[in-house]
Design an enzyme around this catalytic site. Structure first.
Site, PDB file in Angstrom:
ATOM      1  N   GLU A   1       0.797  -1.224   0.000  1.00  0.00           N
ATOM      2  CA  GLU A   1       0.000   0.000   0.000  1.00  0.00           C
ATOM      3  C   GLU A   1       0.832   1.277   0.000  1.00  0.00           C
ATOM      4  O   GLU A   1       0.586   2.171  -0.828  1.00  0.00           O
ATOM      5  CB  GLU A   1      -0.994  -0.017   1.155  1.00  0.00           C
ATOM      6  CG  GLU A   1      -2.141  -1.019   0.991  1.00  0.00           C
ATOM      7  CD  GLU A   1      -1.805  -2.424   1.447  1.00  0.00           C
ATOM      8  OE1 GLU A   1      -0.663  -2.628   1.911  1.00  0.00           O
ATOM      9  OE2 GLU A   1      -2.662  -3.311   1.344  1.00  0.00           O
TER      10      GLU A   1
ATOM     11  N   HIS B   1     -11.016  -4.245  10.142  1.00  0.00           N
ATOM     12  CA  HIS B   1     -11.699  -4.138   8.845  1.00  0.00           C
ATOM     13  C   HIS B   1     -13.056  -3.463   8.998  1.00  0.00           C
ATOM     14  O   HIS B   1     -13.960  -3.690   8.198  1.00  0.00           O
ATOM     15  CB  HIS B   1     -11.895  -5.518   8.217  1.00  0.00           C
ATOM     16  CG  HIS B   1     -10.677  -6.075   7.535  1.00  0.00           C
ATOM     17  ND1 HIS B   1      -9.539  -6.405   8.204  1.00  0.00           N
ATOM     18  CD2 HIS B   1     -10.424  -6.340   6.234  1.00  0.00           C
ATOM     19  CE1 HIS B   1      -8.636  -6.873   7.351  1.00  0.00           C
ATOM     20  NE2 HIS B   1      -9.146  -6.838   6.139  1.00  0.00           N
TER      21      HIS B   1
HETATM   22  C1  LIG Z   1      -2.247  -4.457   4.494  1.00  0.00           C
HETATM   23  C2  LIG Z   1      -3.305  -5.291   3.897  1.00  0.00           C
HETATM   24  N1  LIG Z   1      -3.528  -5.199   2.580  1.00  0.00           N
HETATM   25  C3  LIG Z   1      -4.483  -5.958   2.002  1.00  0.00           C
HETATM   26  C4  LIG Z   1      -5.240  -6.819   2.745  1.00  0.00           C
HETATM   27  C5  LIG Z   1      -6.330  -7.647   2.113  1.00  0.00           C
HETATM   28  N2  LIG Z   1      -5.883  -9.059   2.050  1.00  0.00           N
HETATM   29  C6  LIG Z   1      -6.215  -9.940   2.991  1.00  0.00           C
HETATM   30  S1  LIG Z   1      -5.488 -11.424   2.752  1.00  0.00           S
HETATM   31  C7  LIG Z   1      -4.731 -10.889   1.355  1.00  0.00           C
HETATM   32  C8  LIG Z   1      -3.864 -11.823   0.602  1.00  0.00           C
HETATM   33  C9  LIG Z   1      -2.728 -12.312   1.417  1.00  0.00           C
HETATM   34  O1  LIG Z   1      -1.974 -13.202   0.677  1.00  0.00           O
HETATM   35  P1  LIG Z   1      -0.869 -14.080   1.364  1.00  0.00           P
HETATM   36  O2  LIG Z   1       0.000 -13.215   2.208  1.00  0.00           O
HETATM   37  O3  LIG Z   1      -0.202 -14.862   0.309  1.00  0.00           O
HETATM   38  O4  LIG Z   1      -1.673 -15.028   2.357  1.00  0.00           O
HETATM   39  P2  LIG Z   1      -2.745 -16.169   1.978  1.00  0.00           P
HETATM   40  O5  LIG Z   1      -4.079 -15.514   1.938  1.00  0.00           O
HETATM   41  O6  LIG Z   1      -2.364 -16.775   0.708  1.00  0.00           O
HETATM   42  O7  LIG Z   1      -2.662 -17.120   3.130  1.00  0.00           O
HETATM   43  C10 LIG Z   1      -5.045  -9.569   1.089  1.00  0.00           C
HETATM   44  C11 LIG Z   1      -4.577  -8.797  -0.069  1.00  0.00           C
HETATM   45  C12 LIG Z   1      -4.993  -6.855   4.130  1.00  0.00           C
HETATM   46  N3  LIG Z   1      -5.724  -7.636   4.938  1.00  0.00           N
HETATM   47  N4  LIG Z   1      -4.014  -6.114   4.677  1.00  0.00           N
END
Ligand SMILES: Cc1ncc(C[n+]2csc(CCOP(=O)(O)OP(=O)(O)O)c2C)c(N)n1
Ligand SMILES: [Mg+2]
Lengths: 334, 331
Positions: free
Chosen positions: B60, B129
């Site tokens: 971000e 959230h």
């Molecule tokens: C700072 C932030 N940006 C975006 C999100 C929205 N978000 C939640 S999970 C996710 C994906 C995370 O991917 P990863 O780290 O690979 O974990 P996975 O879901 O695959 O376990 C996103 C973009 C968030 N929760 N926090």
């Protein structure tokens, strides 16, 4: 989880690892069912498919070792020693939940077992894990902290800030990157340039890549690194190659636009961590199919009982709403 | 008039402005094929391609900073910040960089960018959230802040935001994405700084922002049955704020409640109440009341979450007391 530092070399350890993986899968199947039957408030992220990561690592830890977890955190929580009852109560927002219903799935924490908490901010726990390792070093404890995070979180700048400090100060922290191939609806190769382990290596941190579907490989590596971190040889970085079986969250049902059903089928049928380990146990003569089935049945009925309990449990009293904003003050607004 | 959802209204505004101005582009997480987790942007990548609908890593501060630089050098970025709560991650880029560029350069540089994000609790999403953080941004000089209360406002305000030469932050209520409202097919823009008097009344003024406009209207319905006539006003943008319309209304009704989903303390409600006190003091028959989200992190448990936000019943109860002269000294 064992109370001592140990190597998972005996049958008992192996069977506990098997049971813990099945407990995670069973927990998630029940949580998913609660969502599908509209009994669970909000959304949740399933850990199914990644069990060997949480279990392989947490079985290498002591109760007093710490972990930080993610939005996909039920697996870490179970693996670090949590009970079904308090977990389901938390998922349903009930008073007897680990966080008295205030946290929910994305903020579940189990302080009694060293789980500093799930986190709804991607990368949000990286500073916390590093700070926990800082405490251990400062207070002369031999506790290790494991920071669980996803491939997507490697895009957060804080990761590079804390790895730099952890390396400068030799902190006893293990950064465990669960690369499940996706962050939300995007493939890892579209969001990660170059190599993930090389980024840690740039700070002089020893980094490893391991098959995250092989619980023994994970456990052997984690046991070794935890022991070395206790001796002041940390930090370490592990990239664990794994896969999530469900959608990004329980509501992510139609996902063919970003990954194929064939791909999911291949991982589930050919690389499932529980099936693989089960086969190993039987082939090596460490357990019979019947014994393992009995474990599964017992875990299924434990989960069923915990779900029933949680569904009936009471919500926190409304007077709790302004409790816990500050410590030492019962009602912050009073 | 046809009715469309707030989500569709946002999508239309983006498509229209992107057709009009080839220097605009969308940037954020899962904005392209996925069309965001709320599916607001579906179809845009098909029309504008991945060059103008840019998927980013989960970085971000990085992509907001990139947007600031892009805006300063001749493009018009429209940033998608998935949850309003993530605004904490990007504060430096937004508040130290974008907000101050024009001023610090003595008016020589601009950062014409839009940051779309959301607010709103009661979605069972937990404390990270569910926040409504618009007051933090409104506090910083140099940022305009829009708070659409329906699909109609969402479209008209977003189009204006994209054409504005200043950084603009728009907070959509994430619980309203599927709510429908009448939206003309013909192009329209809603100017900033013009409040919308949703209904006229004579006994009390209810000023609501975003989804709290609906709460105010529902409260006005309850009050009408009891013979209390409430005027409902939606400021639509909080920076700039249409102070004139609010003051005029309060001079007429002599009572006011401001309803907003940000935390009660140090928020928008306090700012508006203060302006009314300063500029309509002699016309007031009762203290101006603030109603915001409780001063607690938003709890997950439904049993607790629902009592943290203002409801029509609670607004009506307060209005009743004000009109009965029971709250001369508010507790
Ligand atoms: C700072 C932030 N940006 C975006 C999100 C929205 N978000 C939640 S999970 C996710 C994906 C995370 O991917 P990863 O780290 O690979 O974990 P996975 O879901 O695959 O376990 C996103 C973009 C968030 N929760 N926090
Ligand atoms: Mg991932």
């Amino acid at each position: 989880m064992s109370t001592e530092t140990k190597t998972a070399s005996n049958t008992e350890d192996y069977l506990r690892m098997y049971r813990q993986m099945v407990r995670i899968r069973t927990f998630e199947d029940n949580a998913n069912q609660l969502y599908l039957s509209a009994k669970m408030p909000g959304l949740t992220h399933m850990y199914s498919g990644q069990e060997a990561v949480a279990v392989g690592i947490c079985e290498a830890l002591k109760v007093s070792d710490k972990i930080t977890s993610t939005h996909r955190g039920h697996g870490h929580c179970v693996a670090k020693g949590a009970n079904f009852k308090e977990m389901f109560c938390e998922l349903l927002g009930k008073e007897e939940g680990y966080c008295r219903g205030k946290g929910g799935s994305m903020h579940i924490a189990d302080q009694s077992n060293g789980n500093l908490g799930a986190n709804a901010i991607v990368g949000g726990s990286m500073g916390i894990a590093t700070g926990s390792a800082f405490t251990a070093k400062m207070l002369g404890k031999d506790d290790v902290t494991v920071c669980f995070f996803g491939d997507g979180a490697t895009a957060q700048g804080i990761m590079y800030e804390v790895m730099n400090m952890a390396a400068l100060w030799n902190l006893p922290v293990i950064y465990a990157c669960e690369n499940n191939g996706y962050s939300e609806y995007t493939k890892t190769e579209e969001i990660a340039a170059g190599s993930i382990t090389a980024r840690a290596e740039a700070f002089g941190i020893e980094a490893f890549q391991v098959d995250g579907q092989d619980v023994l490989a994970v456990n052997t590596l984690a046991t070794d690194l935890a022991a070395r971190a206790r001796k002041g040889e940390g930090p370490f970085f592990i990239e664990l190659m794994t896969y999530r079986y469900h959608g990004h969250h329980v509501g992510d049902i139609n996902r063919e636009y970003y990954r194929t059903k064939d791909e999911e089928k291949d991982w589930k049928e050919n690389r499932d961590p529980i099936i693989r380990f089960r086969t190993h146990l039987v082939v090596e003569g460490l357990a019979t199919e019947e014994e393992l089935d009995a474990f599964n049945a017992e875990i299924a009925s434990d989960a069923e009982a915990a779900v029933a309990y949680a569904l009936d449990a009471k919500y926190p009293d409304v007077s709790e709403v302004d409790m816990h904003v500050f410590t030492d003050i019962k009602h912050a607004l009073a | 008039m046809r009715e469309i959802t707030l989500s569709q209204a946002v999508n239309e505004a983006l498509a229209e402005e992107m057709r009009r101005d080839p220097t605009t582009f969308i940037i954020g997480e899962d904005v392209a094929e996925a069309g965001t987790p709320f599916k607001i942007l579906s179809g845009l990548v098909e029309e504008f391609g991945t060059k103008r609908v840019v998927d980013t890593p989960i970085s971000e501060p990085g992509f907001v900073g990139l947007a600031v630089g892009a805006a300063m050098t001749g493009t018009r970025p429209i940033v998608d910040l998935m949850f309003g709560d993530f605004i904490f991650l990007i504060m430096d880029q937004l508040c130290n960089q974008a907000a101050k560029t024009h001023y610090m350069s003595g008016g020589k540089m601009t950062a014409p960018m839009v940051l779309r994000t959301n607010l709103g609790a009661t979605r069972r999403s937990g404390a990270q959230h569910s926040q409504s953080l618009h007051a933090l941004v409104a506090h910083i000089p140099g940022l305009k802040v829009a708070m659409p209360s329906s699909a109609y406002e969402a479209k008209g305000l977003l189009k204006t935001a994209i054409r504005d030469n200043n950084p603009v932050v728009i907070f959509e209520d994430k619980l309203m994405y599927q709510d429908k409202a009448g939206v003309p097919e013909k192009e329209y823009l809603i100017p900033f700084g013009i409040a919308n008097v949703k209904r006229t009344g004579s006994d009390i003024t209810l000023i609501g922002t975003s989804s709290m406009v609906q709460v105010a209207e529902a409260a006005a319905d309850i009050l009408a049955l009891e013979g209390i006539s409430a005027e409902v006003i939606d400021p639509r943008t909080i920076v700039p704020l249409d102070e004139g319309t609010l003051i005029k209304s309060v001079k007429k009704t002599s009572r006011a409640i401001i309803i907003d989903e940000g935390h009660q303390s140090y928020g928008i409600t306090g700012e508006i109440a203060s302006r009314l006190n300063e500029k309509a003091f002699y016309y007031l028959d009762a203290p101006v009341l603030r109603m915001g989200a409780m001063d607690v992190p938003i709890p997950f448990s439904p049993a607790l979450e629902d009592i943290t936000v203002p409801t029509p019943e609670r607004v009506a109860a307060n209005a009743r007391k004000l009109c009965a002269g029971e709250m001369i000294h508010a507790t």
